[in-house]
Write a protein that holds these residues in place. Sequence first.
Motif, PDB file in Angstrom:
ATOM      1  N   ARG A 175       0.814  -1.217   0.000  1.00 34.87           N
ATOM      2  CA  ARG A 175       0.000   0.000   0.000  1.00 34.87           C
ATOM      3  C   ARG A 175       0.850   1.271   0.000  1.00 34.87           C
ATOM      4  NH1 ARG A 175      -5.884  -0.298   2.535  1.00 34.87           N
ATOM      5  NH2 ARG A 175      -6.257  -2.540   2.474  1.00 34.87           N
ATOM      6  N   GLY A 179       1.439   1.108  -3.935  1.00 37.26           N
ATOM      7  CA  GLY A 179       0.256   1.961  -4.043  1.00 37.26           C
ATOM      8  C   GLY A 179       0.603   3.361  -4.530  1.00 37.26           C
ATOM      9  N   THR A 180       1.714   3.915  -4.059  1.00 39.48           N
ATOM     10  CA  THR A 180       2.149   5.240  -4.505  1.00 39.48           C
ATOM     11  C   THR A 180       2.514   5.220  -5.988  1.00 39.48           C
ATOM     12  OG1 THR A 180       2.987   5.753  -2.295  1.00 39.48           O
ATOM     13  CG2 THR A 180       3.816   7.087  -4.125  1.00 39.48           C
ATOM     14  N   MET A 183      -0.675   5.045  -8.043  1.00 38.86           N
ATOM     15  CA  MET A 183      -1.365   6.331  -8.081  1.00 38.86           C
ATOM     16  C   MET A 183      -0.730   7.261  -9.106  1.00 38.86           C
ATOM     17  SD  MET A 183      -4.064   6.629  -6.389  1.00 38.86           S
ATOM     18  CE  MET A 183      -4.129   8.367  -6.774  1.00 38.86           C
ATOM     19  N   TYR A 204      -6.416   5.655  -1.762  1.00 35.39           N
ATOM     20  CA  TYR A 204      -4.990   5.790  -1.448  1.00 35.39           C
ATOM     21  C   TYR A 204      -4.786   6.585  -0.163  1.00 35.39           C
ATOM     22  CZ  TYR A 204      -0.160   7.403  -1.845  1.00 35.39           C
ATOM     23  OH  TYR A 204       1.155   7.698  -1.588  1.00 35.39           O
ATOM     24  N   SER A 207      -5.479   4.485   2.758  1.00 38.18           N
ATOM     25  CA  SER A 207      -4.342   3.589   2.971  1.00 38.18           C
ATOM     26  C   SER A 207      -3.196   4.306   3.681  1.00 38.18           C
ATOM     27  CB  SER A 207      -3.849   3.033   1.627  1.00 38.18           C
ATOM     28  OG  SER A 207      -4.829   2.206   1.025  1.00 38.18           O
TER      29      SER A 207
END
Length: 245
Positions: A175, A179-180, A183, A204, A207
């Motif tokens: 995450r 996740g970054t 995004m 996001y 998270s």
Amino acid sequence: MELKSELSLTTLTKLLSFLFWSWLYIWCAVDTKRSPEWCSRAVTLLHGSVASCVGLAQCNIKGITPCSLSMKVTWSQYALMVWSWGYFLFDFLWCLLYWTKSYVMLCHHLCALVAINIYLSTDYTGCSFACTIALLKITNPLLQIRWFLRKGGYNNTIFYYIVEITYLVLFLMLRGILGTYLMYKIFASDTFGMYEKLISLSLYLVSIIFIYEIIGYVIYRYSGKIVAYQAIGGNEIEVILQEQQ
């Protein structure tokens, strides 16, 4: 008329999904005589395990491309969306009844419900949803197993610490780091519309809040153990763990 029929079919299947999860929870409570949280976590464990496995299979992460992200939704991806929507509605209502202080979790479930509605309203988000649900749920089974171990009195065992540390590391990596990166790719891509980008951003941000809480937990729980381990050596680590519980 065709559009109304499709909307009616989607609404009906979402309702059936919600009833399925509610029935499963009630059956668990009646059959096992367990607490509401125990039954809720058992249901969550089922959803997290199946959703992460099916999501990974549908995501085709090895061959994912901008083209595959824009492919038409398959029936299996549609079924996963509806199946997950019913679960998130069930768990959102359960949190309202039994876990009202978990505002972040309520926000997470609301964002998930809105996101799935958006995914269901378009024809090309099946792969995107599969990747998203896999990313969000792949660590969830570890979280539930950790809770069951602690509830059963096994929180001083090596297996418990393996499960907990694996969960914490995977959550922060998936995450936080992955996740970054995702995004960035989502906002840099023309494949996704503004609504999809905004709902991805909301998930996001939730998270990130979870990550902040997890980092605080890691510092609180393990900083003292690491200092003590370095001070007296690894042979007495089990004694330290037991004394600090």
